[in-house]
Design an enzyme around this catalytic site. Structure first.
Site, PDB file in Angstrom:
ATOM      1  N   HIS A 152       0.741  -1.137   0.125  1.00  0.00           N
ATOM      2  CA  HIS A 152      -0.119   0.002   0.009  1.00  0.00           C
ATOM      3  C   HIS A 152       0.764   1.275   0.044  1.00  0.00           C
ATOM      4  O   HIS A 152       0.480   2.472  -0.573  1.00  0.00           O
ATOM      5  CB  HIS A 152      -0.722   0.124   1.240  1.00  0.00           C
ATOM      6  CG  HIS A 152      -1.738   1.078   1.343  1.00  0.00           C
ATOM      7  ND1 HIS A 152      -3.128   1.307   0.660  1.00  0.00           N
ATOM      8  CD2 HIS A 152      -1.758   2.466   1.786  1.00  0.00           C
ATOM      9  CE1 HIS A 152      -3.671   2.178   1.065  1.00  0.00           C
ATOM     10  NE2 HIS A 152      -2.829   3.183   1.669  1.00  0.00           N
ATOM     11  N   HIS A 205      -1.775   2.463  -7.979  1.00  0.00           N
ATOM     12  CA  HIS A 205      -2.863   1.739  -9.088  1.00  0.00           C
ATOM     13  C   HIS A 205      -2.797   2.884 -10.239  1.00  0.00           C
ATOM     14  O   HIS A 205      -2.695   3.779 -10.366  1.00  0.00           O
ATOM     15  CB  HIS A 205      -3.925   1.293  -8.543  1.00  0.00           C
ATOM     16  CG  HIS A 205      -4.922   2.586  -8.379  1.00  0.00           C
ATOM     17  ND1 HIS A 205      -4.744   3.462  -7.279  1.00  0.00           N
ATOM     18  CD2 HIS A 205      -6.078   3.114  -9.208  1.00  0.00           C
ATOM     19  CE1 HIS A 205      -5.828   4.587  -7.383  1.00  0.00           C
ATOM     20  NE2 HIS A 205      -6.529   4.164  -8.774  1.00  0.00           N
TER      21      HIS A 205
END
Length: 380
Positions: A152, A205
């Site tokens: 993350h 992303h």
């Protein structure tokens, strides 16, 4: 499940579906998954309602452009806490995420809140309010999310070269499959980074959009390329690359197969293009050596972005792959990567105000030559 040799590495593609029927793909480059000795978790344990998409496109008769209306996206996930991130792998003791596995290398899935969807239905009438001036139609395309890493807190620029290579492989795979869908005019792969850009999920992303009509920028470039070809018999984007390399004043970096340069008419405060030396229409046409050469250059470019302004550790940016149309005009297109930022000075953004937003007349606060010089100053 398929496997393919990619240079000296192997990436294994594994397909499954999520609880609501959306497709999920794993692209693995690490063992035991790359060889197939083990398989990622495929089953989605959540109970999800079927995704309903009512996106439409309305024709703007004043500009000749199609505008997508996707009101369901008003309720999409917005900057959740790290322990509630839907792009992280599913972990014991926490709510299941969009990715059932407890880890992954690269994962791609259909967006839960898409602007475009193959399931979008045509409106009951051909025109808004029955007026022929305002045709409308279903926004029938596809939107996918590309998770670059299960970590993350890691940015794209911090990925190892091998993982960047896997991401590029995944983007080529998605370009190939989405280009083959009925009614798709162009496939655009891109990454938004930074809250200043409007990112709603902080996990590293990107996205892939398969458009049912050429977007305005692509249509304008195609029109210019067609005019150039009629006048000279040559490719416009090929001539642009050759001219930039001859001049050299805005070239930032070169490799055996690629050149990174600031375009002569750059409009963004920070902007750079990366183009292949060989004429290719899209990512699917790149060879193994070209992809191998691109991965470290991509990291080089992103590293320079993060060093561009003193005191800015992570520059907000947009990086997008411009690819040839899937149908008419494909021969006029040529692949290139555009990377740009709206930040004009440390922690100050360029706002698209009256001239830019109201009239589309761009005013730059710097010069392409100054941008290029700074990019060269912050080389690794």
């Amino acid at each position: 499940m398929t496997r393919g040799a990619l240079g000296q590495m192997t990436v294994r593609r594994t397909a499954t579906t999520l609880a609501d029927g959306r497709e999920l793909l794993y692209f693995d480059d690490t063992e035991p998954y790359a060889s197939g000795a083990a398989t990622r978790q495929l089953g989605d344990t959540r109970e999800l309602p079927a995704t309903t998409v009512d996106s439409t496109m309305r024709y703007d008769v004043l500009t000749g452009e199609w505008v997508t209306l996707a009101s369901h996206r008003m309720d999409r996930t917005f900057l959740p806490a790290a322990d509630a991130c839907p792009l992280c792998p599913t972990q014991p003791g926490r709510a299941a995420t969009e990715i059932p596995a407890d880890g992954y290398d690269v994962a791609v899935f259909e967006n839960r809140f898409p602007s475009l969807a193959t399931s979008a239905a045509d409106p009951a009438t051909e025109c808004v309010d029955g007026e022929p001036l305002w045709p409308h139609r279903a926004a029938a395309g596809r939107c996918e999310v590309v998770c670059f890493t299960s970590d993350h807190d890691r940015s794209f620029a911090q990925l190892p070269t091998s993982r960047v290579r896997t991401v590029l492989t995944a983007l080529a795979d998605r370009t190939r499959e989405l280009s083959a869908l009925p009614g798709i005019a162009q496939v655009y792969c891109f990454e938004n980074r930074g809250a200043e850009i409007g990112v709603t999920l902080e996990h590293p992303h990107g996205q892939v959009y398969a458009y049912p009509a050429l977007p305005p920028r692509a249509e304008a470039q195609l029109r210019q390329a067609d005019r150039h070809f009629r006048q000279t018999g040559r490719s416009l984007l090929r001539d642009v690359l050759d001219a930039e390399r001859r001049a050299g004043t805005r070239v930032v970096a070169e490799t055996a197969h690629w050149t990174a340069y600031v375009p002569a008419a750059a409009r963004w405060p920070v902007e750079l293009h990366v183009a292949p030396h060989r004429d290719v229409a899209d990512l699917t046409e790149l060879t193994g050596p070209e992809l191998d050469d691109l991965a470290p250059l991509y990291l080089d470019v992103l590293g320079r972005l993060d060093r561009f302004f003193d005191g800015v550790e992570k520059l907000p940016y947009i990086a997008g792959w411009h690819q040839a149309p899937t149908g008419e005009g494909r021969e006029l297109g040529r692949l290139y990567l555009q990377v740009f930022s709206l930040m004009r000075s440390p922690h100050r953004m360029k706002f698209l105000a009256g001239s830019e937003s109201g009239m589309g007349a761009w005013i730059s606060d710097t010069t392409p030559e100054r941008i290029a010089a700074r990019f060269r100053e912050v080389a690794p």
